[in-house]
Design an enzyme around this catalytic site. Structure first.
Site, PDB file in Angstrom:
ATOM      1  N   GLY A 208     -79.369  23.962  -2.435  1.00 54.34           N
ATOM      2  CA  GLY A 208     -80.683  24.431  -1.999  1.00 54.34           C
ATOM      3  C   GLY A 208     -81.592  23.247  -1.783  1.00 54.34           C
ATOM      4  O   GLY A 208     -81.308  22.147  -2.278  1.00 54.34           O
TER       5      GLY A 208
ATOM      6  N   CYS B 182     -74.013  21.253  -5.926  1.00 54.02           N
ATOM      7  CA  CYS B 182     -75.230  20.479  -5.662  1.00 54.02           C
ATOM      8  C   CYS B 182     -76.395  21.020  -6.488  1.00 54.02           C
ATOM      9  O   CYS B 182     -76.361  20.948  -7.705  1.00 54.02           O
ATOM     10  CB  CYS B 182     -75.507  20.462  -4.152  1.00 54.02           C
ATOM     11  N   TYR B 183     -77.398  21.596  -5.867  1.00 56.66           N
ATOM     12  CA  TYR B 183     -78.515  22.187  -6.623  1.00 56.66           C
ATOM     13  C   TYR B 183     -77.994  23.184  -7.668  1.00 56.66           C
ATOM     14  O   TYR B 183     -78.502  23.259  -8.787  1.00 56.66           O
ATOM     15  CB  TYR B 183     -79.448  22.876  -5.629  1.00 56.66           C
TER      16      TYR B 183
ATOM     17  N   HIS C 203     -70.572  18.455  -1.778  1.00 55.57           N
ATOM     18  CA  HIS C 203     -70.377  19.724  -1.054  1.00 55.57           C
ATOM     19  C   HIS C 203     -68.903  19.919  -0.699  1.00 55.57           C
ATOM     20  O   HIS C 203     -68.439  19.430   0.334  1.00 55.57           O
ATOM     21  CB  HIS C 203     -71.245  19.743   0.210  1.00 55.57           C
TER      22      HIS C 203
ATOM     23  N   GLU D 129     -67.575  22.515   0.373  1.00 56.82           N
ATOM     24  CA  GLU D 129     -67.409  23.519   1.432  1.00 56.82           C
ATOM     25  C   GLU D 129     -67.367  22.914   2.839  1.00 56.82           C
ATOM     26  O   GLU D 129     -66.884  23.551   3.761  1.00 56.82           O
ATOM     27  CB  GLU D 129     -68.523  24.582   1.344  1.00 56.82           C
TER      28      GLU D 129
ATOM     29  N   GLY E 131     -65.498  42.048  24.736  1.00 57.79           N
ATOM     30  CA  GLY E 131     -65.488  40.961  23.765  1.00 57.79           C
ATOM     31  C   GLY E 131     -64.600  41.305  22.588  1.00 57.79           C
ATOM     32  O   GLY E 131     -64.207  42.461  22.405  1.00 57.79           O
TER      33      GLY E 131
ATOM     34  N   ASP F 154     -65.266  41.368  19.389  1.00 57.00           N
ATOM     35  CA  ASP F 154     -65.825  42.177  18.306  1.00 57.00           C
ATOM     36  C   ASP F 154     -65.688  43.669  18.593  1.00 57.00           C
ATOM     37  O   ASP F 154     -65.186  44.430  17.769  1.00 57.00           O
ATOM     38  CB  ASP F 154     -67.301  41.822  18.065  1.00 57.00           C
ATOM     39  N   SER F 155     -66.135  44.083  19.766  1.00 58.68           N
ATOM     40  CA  SER F 155     -66.046  45.519  20.051  1.00 58.68           C
ATOM     41  C   SER F 155     -64.595  45.953  20.194  1.00 58.68           C
ATOM     42  O   SER F 155     -64.225  47.067  19.829  1.00 58.68           O
ATOM     43  CB  SER F 155     -66.875  45.889  21.289  1.00 58.68           C
ATOM     44  N   ALA F 156     -63.742  45.050  20.692  1.00 54.68           N
ATOM     45  CA  ALA F 156     -62.325  45.411  20.858  1.00 54.68           C
ATOM     46  C   ALA F 156     -61.661  45.619  19.497  1.00 54.68           C
ATOM     47  O   ALA F 156     -60.936  46.597  19.296  1.00 54.68           O
ATOM     48  CB  ALA F 156     -61.600  44.309  21.630  1.00 54.68           C
TER      49      ALA F 156
ATOM     50  N   LYS G 124     -66.362  35.810  12.050  1.00 54.35           N
ATOM     51  CA  LYS G 124     -65.689  35.875  13.354  1.00 54.35           C
ATOM     52  C   LYS G 124     -64.196  35.513  13.270  1.00 54.35           C
ATOM     53  O   LYS G 124     -63.356  36.172  13.883  1.00 54.35           O
ATOM     54  CB  LYS G 124     -66.384  34.905  14.311  1.00 54.35           C
TER      55      LYS G 124
END
Ligand code: XMP
Length: 533
Positions: A67, A94-95, A181, A183, A236, A238-240, A378
């Site tokens: 943060g 970290c924070y 970090h 990540e 696209g 996502d909808s597929a 995604k």
């Protein structure tokens, strides 16, 4: 902002869950993604959520994010101290690491020396958290304060030049901390830190595409019962994938509607019909609404106004299609993803309805939304799509904005200007595919590195002077945009080979009458956005 923790998702009831407490981290989403890469479900919640609410979710582990604040700042956000006595393993980053030290008898100091970027880390005693890791390695740092004494009972595992306790652990108490970090990809052995922490939590590694599909199917069945469901397909991914999941769950009750709003790329409508039409078992209705959308866009130049009108028109067309073809469907499938949920600041279904995925959805929508992807990133959606057997061309298709080419034709949208843009856009994609830069058409073993995330042409309102065949021209320039990205939150302009760019420019000018100049956008995001409008 993070999702509302009071509403347990189906996922957190089905899968062992690690909660990421967000203290304003730049990288909270990346933390959750890394945990999921280790096949454990992870969700982001606000950092100051009361312990009772967190523990009601029965997390197997808790991660305190980084943060921007100092733990000594007046309004520094802190976790509810009761989480430290709950017997749930905690990893601080970290924070988050400093919060642990401060809460459990360690000491955090402003050493006056910040560490930013790649930093050398010496592992002095690997413990459980850094087991198997090299003694000397590079990590990514971004901090001002540093832990100078670990919590009581904790062992220091590693140090950097200015962080004497760059990693610590107390496996008995179940607390672990890293100043760096793990990540981010700039910490090469970062994923191992998550692996080690997850091993310490005893989390079951069951978050896989296969089990995600099972959970989503159960969720959809529970939500819609025997009701009719309508799904708007955009072509696209996502909808597929959302449609394919609903088809898996309640195929007989599903009608897909593909609204051809006339703002699509070349051949896109045909491709959608091929993927979901006659050959598939899904009922597909195509609505040709191009004239209607153009009419609604006449005279409109403001991008947000375009989005609003397109979004509203979309829903109106859906509503009509539902009445005409889908037995008065009460449910509408929407491909909302987890980052949309996080960004809208709430996890509750009621709030999410107003989130605009295709552009401003109207307030008076008649549907209840079915959002089977709302807990997925995604890359997870793509893996689910592959597991469901969708064609590569669809699964790896570039993201395409709901308002389509309307936000790539700057200023007023007309059939003529759309045709110019579409012709240039087609050549760009064609040549990028030929150069092996578009993942949708690259082979399955092509690796991840050099693909473009999105590529498109933009048609500005200005004109440009040129000379072609000894004649002066006064035509339209197009701007080419191609970016690399991991998640569209940040993006870099794609370093496309000059020869490829030259071929694209040459073809556009020769093959698209009216276009006499091609520019390449070299702006990254930030400060630019991916789209021009
Ligand atoms: P920006 O331009 O904000 O875009 O960097 C980030 C990603 O979002 C897409 N985008 C949209 N998608 N409706 C959508 O469904 C929209 O109104 C919209 N605007 C931008 C953009 O293509 C990129 O992938």
């Amino acid at each position: 902002m993070a999702a509302d923790p009071r509403e347990p998702s189906l996922e957190s009831r089905t899968f062992d869950t690690v909660l990421v407490l967000d203290f304003g981290a730049q990288y909270a989403q990346v933390i959750a993604r890394r945990v999921r890469e280790c096949h454990v479900y992870s969700e982001i919640v606000p950092g100051e959520t009361p312990a009772a609410e967190l523990l009601a979710r029965r997390p197997v582990g808790i991660i305190l994010s980084g943060g921007p604040k100092s733990v000594y700042a007046g309004h520094a956000p802190r976790p509810d101290p009761a989480i430290f006595d709950a017997g749930v393993p905690i990893l601080g980053i970290c924070y988050g690491q400093q919060l642990i030290a401060q809460a459990l008898g360690g000491e955090v100091a402003n050493t006056g020396i910040a560490e930013f970027g790649r930093t050398a880390l010496d592992v002095t005693e690997p413990g459980a958290l850094l087991a198997g890791q090299p003694v000397s390695q590079t990590v990514w740092m971004s901090h001002n304060d540093a832990v100078v004494r670990p919590p009581e009972g904790a062992r220091v595992l590693a140090a950097t030049r200015h962080s004497p306790a760059a990693a610590f652990e107390d496996p008995v108490r179940g607390v672990y901390g890293v100043q760096y970090h793990p990540e981010v990809s700039h910490t090469p052995r970062g994923l191992d830190v998550f692996e080690a922490f997850l091993t310490a939590t005893g989390a079951r590694r069951t978050w896989t595409s296969h089990s995600v599909i099972e959970a989503a199917v159960a969720d959809i069945r529970a939500q819609v019962g025997d009701g009719a469901v309508l799904c708007g397909l955009s072509g696209g991914v996502d909808s597929a994938v959302a449609a394919a999941l609903v088809a898996e769950a309640v195929g007989e009750q599903l009608t897909c509607v593909f609204v051809d709003h006339g703002l699509l790329r070349h051949d896109e409508a045909t491709q959608v019909e091929e993927a979901f039409g006659a050959s598939s078992s899904t009922r597909l209705v195509t609505v040709d609404a191009a004239a209607r959308f153009l009419d609604r866009l006449a005279g409109v130049t403001d991008p947000e106004e375009k989005r609003k009108r397109i979004g509203t028109e979309f829903i109106r067309v859906f509503e009509e299609a539902a009445r005409a073809h889908a037995g008065d469907a009460a449910f509408l499938v929407q491909g909302t993803l987890y980052p949309d949920v996080i960004e809208s600041g709430h996890g509750s279904a009621a709030t999410i309805k107003s989130h605009h995925n295709v552009g401003g959805l109207p307030e008076d929508m008649e549907f209840e939304l079915v959002e089977p992807l709302r807990w997925l990133f995604k890359d997870e959606v793509r893996r689910v799509g592959e597991e469901l057997g969708l064609p590569r061309e669809i699964v790896w298709r570039q993201p395409f904005p709901g308002p389509g080419l309307a936000v790539r034709v700057i200023g007023e949208v007309s059939a003529e200007r759309l045709a110019l843009l579409r012709a240039a856009d087609r050549i760009l994609l064609d040549e990028l595919r030929r150069a092996g830069l578009d993942r949708a058409t690259a082979g399955p073993d092509a690796g991840d590195t050099d693909f473009v995330w999105q590529s498109f042409a933009v048609l500005p309102t200005i004109r440009s002077v040129g000379v072609q065949g000894d004649e002066r021209t006064y035509g339209h320039p197009v701007i080419l945009r191609a970016v690399t990205s991991e998640d569209a939150m940040t993006a870099d302009f794609a370093r496309i080979d000059y020869d490829v760019l030259e071929r694209i420019a040459g073809r556009i000018i020769n093959e698209v009458p009216g276009i006499n100049r091609v520019a390449y956008d070299v702006t990254s995001k930030p400060p630019g956005t991916i789209e021009w409008e």
